[in-house]
Design an enzyme around this catalytic site. Structure first.
Site, PDB file in Angstrom:
ATOM      1  N   CYS A 123       0.767  -1.261  -0.318  1.00  7.50           N
ATOM      2  CA  CYS A 123       0.017   0.427  -0.107  1.00  7.50           C
ATOM      3  C   CYS A 123       0.875   1.479  -0.008  1.00  7.50           C
ATOM      4  O   CYS A 123       0.708   2.134  -0.364  1.00  7.50           O
ATOM      5  CB  CYS A 123      -0.997  -0.401   1.172  1.00  7.50           C
ATOM      6  SG  CYS A 123      -2.504  -1.320   0.937  1.00  7.50           S
ATOM      7  N   ASP A 125      10.265  -7.599  -8.035  1.00  3.55           N
ATOM      8  CA  ASP A 125      10.824  -7.672  -7.350  1.00  3.55           C
ATOM      9  C   ASP A 125      11.837  -7.640  -6.703  1.00  3.55           C
ATOM     10  O   ASP A 125      13.021  -6.968  -7.220  1.00  3.55           O
ATOM     11  CB  ASP A 125       9.884  -9.303  -6.993  1.00  3.55           C
ATOM     12  CG  ASP A 125      10.364  -9.790  -5.730  1.00  3.55           C
ATOM     13  OD1 ASP A 125       9.006 -10.283  -5.183  1.00  3.55           O
ATOM     14  OD2 ASP A 125      11.324  -9.932  -4.707  1.00  3.55           O
ATOM     15  N   GLY A 136       4.183 -19.244   2.003  1.00  2.00           N
ATOM     16  CA  GLY A 136       5.233 -18.779   2.714  1.00  2.00           C
ATOM     17  C   GLY A 136       5.027 -17.510   2.206  1.00  2.00           C
ATOM     18  O   GLY A 136       5.492 -16.529   1.490  1.00  2.00           O
ATOM     19  N   HIS A 172      -0.481  -8.386   1.022  1.00  2.00           N
ATOM     20  CA  HIS A 172      -1.759  -7.182   0.641  1.00  2.00           C
ATOM     21  C   HIS A 172      -1.093  -8.717  -0.947  1.00  2.00           C
ATOM     22  O   HIS A 172      -0.381  -8.538  -1.857  1.00  2.00           O
ATOM     23  CB  HIS A 172      -0.207  -6.162  -0.244  1.00  2.00           C
ATOM     24  CG  HIS A 172      -1.165  -5.478  -0.840  1.00  2.00           C
ATOM     25  ND1 HIS A 172      -1.469  -4.371  -0.305  1.00  2.00           N
ATOM     26  CD2 HIS A 172      -2.058  -5.763  -2.398  1.00  2.00           C
ATOM     27  CE1 HIS A 172      -2.310  -3.853  -1.911  1.00  2.00           C
ATOM     28  NE2 HIS A 172      -2.219  -4.370  -2.792  1.00  2.00           N
ATOM     29  N   HIS A 183      -1.380 -10.552  -4.256  1.00  2.00           N
ATOM     30  CA  HIS A 183       0.281  -9.984  -5.174  1.00  2.00           C
ATOM     31  C   HIS A 183       0.306 -11.646  -5.824  1.00  2.00           C
ATOM     32  O   HIS A 183       0.503 -12.244  -6.076  1.00  2.00           O
ATOM     33  CB  HIS A 183       1.209  -9.639  -4.767  1.00  2.00           C
ATOM     34  CG  HIS A 183       1.818 -10.283  -3.600  1.00  2.00           C
ATOM     35  ND1 HIS A 183       2.056 -10.759  -2.146  1.00  2.00           N
ATOM     36  CD2 HIS A 183       3.035 -11.438  -4.006  1.00  2.00           C
ATOM     37  CE1 HIS A 183       2.785 -11.423  -1.783  1.00  2.00           C
ATOM     38  NE2 HIS A 183       3.479 -11.988  -2.530  1.00  2.00           N
ATOM     39  N   HIS A 197       3.440 -12.586  -8.744  1.00  2.00           N
ATOM     40  CA  HIS A 197       4.486 -13.570  -8.947  1.00  2.00           C
ATOM     41  C   HIS A 197       4.271 -13.519 -10.523  1.00  2.00           C
ATOM     42  O   HIS A 197       3.973 -14.684 -10.208  1.00  2.00           O
ATOM     43  CB  HIS A 197       5.524 -14.121  -7.671  1.00  2.00           C
ATOM     44  CG  HIS A 197       5.469 -13.984  -6.986  1.00  2.00           C
ATOM     45  ND1 HIS A 197       6.205 -13.602  -5.643  1.00  2.00           N
ATOM     46  CD2 HIS A 197       4.688 -14.096  -5.864  1.00  2.00           C
ATOM     47  CE1 HIS A 197       6.717 -13.002  -5.202  1.00  2.00           C
ATOM     48  NE2 HIS A 197       5.756 -13.742  -4.352  1.00  2.00           N
TER      49      HIS A 197
HETATM   50  P1  5GP Z   1       5.372 -13.671  -0.791  1.00  2.00           P
HETATM   51  O1  5GP Z   1       6.176 -14.380   0.130  1.00  2.00           O
HETATM   52  O2  5GP Z   1       3.803 -12.780   0.287  1.00  2.00           O
HETATM   53  O3  5GP Z   1       4.192 -14.238  -2.140  1.00  2.00           O
HETATM   54  O4  5GP Z   1       5.811 -12.340  -2.068  1.00  2.00           O
HETATM   55  C1  5GP Z   1       6.436 -11.078  -1.715  1.00  2.00           C
HETATM   56  C2  5GP Z   1       7.394 -10.753  -1.988  1.00  2.00           C
HETATM   57  O5  5GP Z   1       7.479  -9.628  -2.060  1.00  2.00           O
HETATM   58  C3  5GP Z   1       9.181 -11.480  -1.994  1.00  2.00           C
HETATM   59  O6  5GP Z   1       9.278 -12.052  -3.389  1.00  2.00           O
HETATM   60  C4  5GP Z   1       9.981 -10.309  -2.086  1.00  2.00           C
HETATM   61  O7  5GP Z   1      10.950 -10.408  -2.609  1.00  2.00           O
HETATM   62  C5  5GP Z   1       9.240  -9.376  -2.084  1.00  2.00           C
HETATM   63  N1  5GP Z   1       8.939  -7.897  -1.474  1.00  2.00           N
HETATM   64  C6  5GP Z   1       8.923  -7.583  -0.023  1.00  2.00           C
HETATM   65  N2  5GP Z   1       9.817  -6.286   0.293  1.00  2.00           N
HETATM   66  C7  5GP Z   1       9.319  -4.989  -1.410  1.00  2.00           C
HETATM   67  C8  5GP Z   1       9.375  -4.325  -1.210  1.00  2.00           C
HETATM   68  O8  5GP Z   1       9.321  -3.386  -0.362  1.00  2.00           O
HETATM   69  N3  5GP Z   1       9.613  -3.418  -2.411  1.00  2.00           N
HETATM   70  C9  5GP Z   1       9.903  -4.409  -3.129  1.00  2.00           C
HETATM   71  N4  5GP Z   1       9.782  -4.343  -4.516  1.00  2.00           N
HETATM   72  N5  5GP Z   1       9.053  -5.736  -3.103  1.00  2.00           N
HETATM   73  C10 5GP Z   1       8.830  -6.619  -1.958  1.00  2.00           C
HETATM   74 ZN    ZN Z   2      -1.366  -3.024   1.424  1.00  2.00          ZN
END
Ligand code: 5GP
Ligand code: ZN
Length: 110
Positions: A7, A30, A92, A97, A99, A101
């Protein structure tokens, strides 16, 4: 959501390398890429995960899928990319929020 990092990126209170934006979606690189192309496609509306999606988000859900396809095309990886979303800690999920990949540019073993 006050303290949600995505956010904050959406509100431009935190930096990000944005590759695509619409009224309802944002796509940015990422911060810790797992592939040569690793972009996160997110709704601007704060939803925690797919579990948070409801019937009122029907149009948004469609726009997310079409947005992913559009980002892939803009990045030149149409026909050769992987899309995944983690739902919950057991899967994982680290950032709460929703998202997606978008990964490309290597052979995946998963
Ligand atoms: P999750 O494990 O929640 O599916 O993936 C979260 C992803 O967000 C990870 O691949 C991590 O590298 C990425 N990420 C976390 N914090 C940030 C950030 O502040 N900026 C960006 N661009 N990516 C982030
Ligand atoms: Zn959010």
């Amino acid at each position: 959501m006050e303290n949600c990092i995505f956010c904050k990126i959406i509100r431009q209170e935190a930096p990000a390398d944005v590759v695509y934006e619409t009224e309802e979606l944002l796509a940015f690189k990422d911060i810790s890429p797992k592939a040569p192309v690793h972009v996160l496609v997110v709704p601007k509306k704060h939803l925690t995960s797919l579990d948070d999606l409801s019937a009122e988000d029907l149009q948004l859900a469609g726009k997310l899928l079409l947005g992913i396809k559009e980002v892939a095309a803009r990045l030149g990886v149409s026909g050769g990319y992987k899309v995944l979303t983690n739902c919950g800690r057991a899967a994982g999920q680290v950032v709460d929020h929703l998202h997606f990949h978008l990964l490309a540019g290597k052979q995946f073993d998963f």
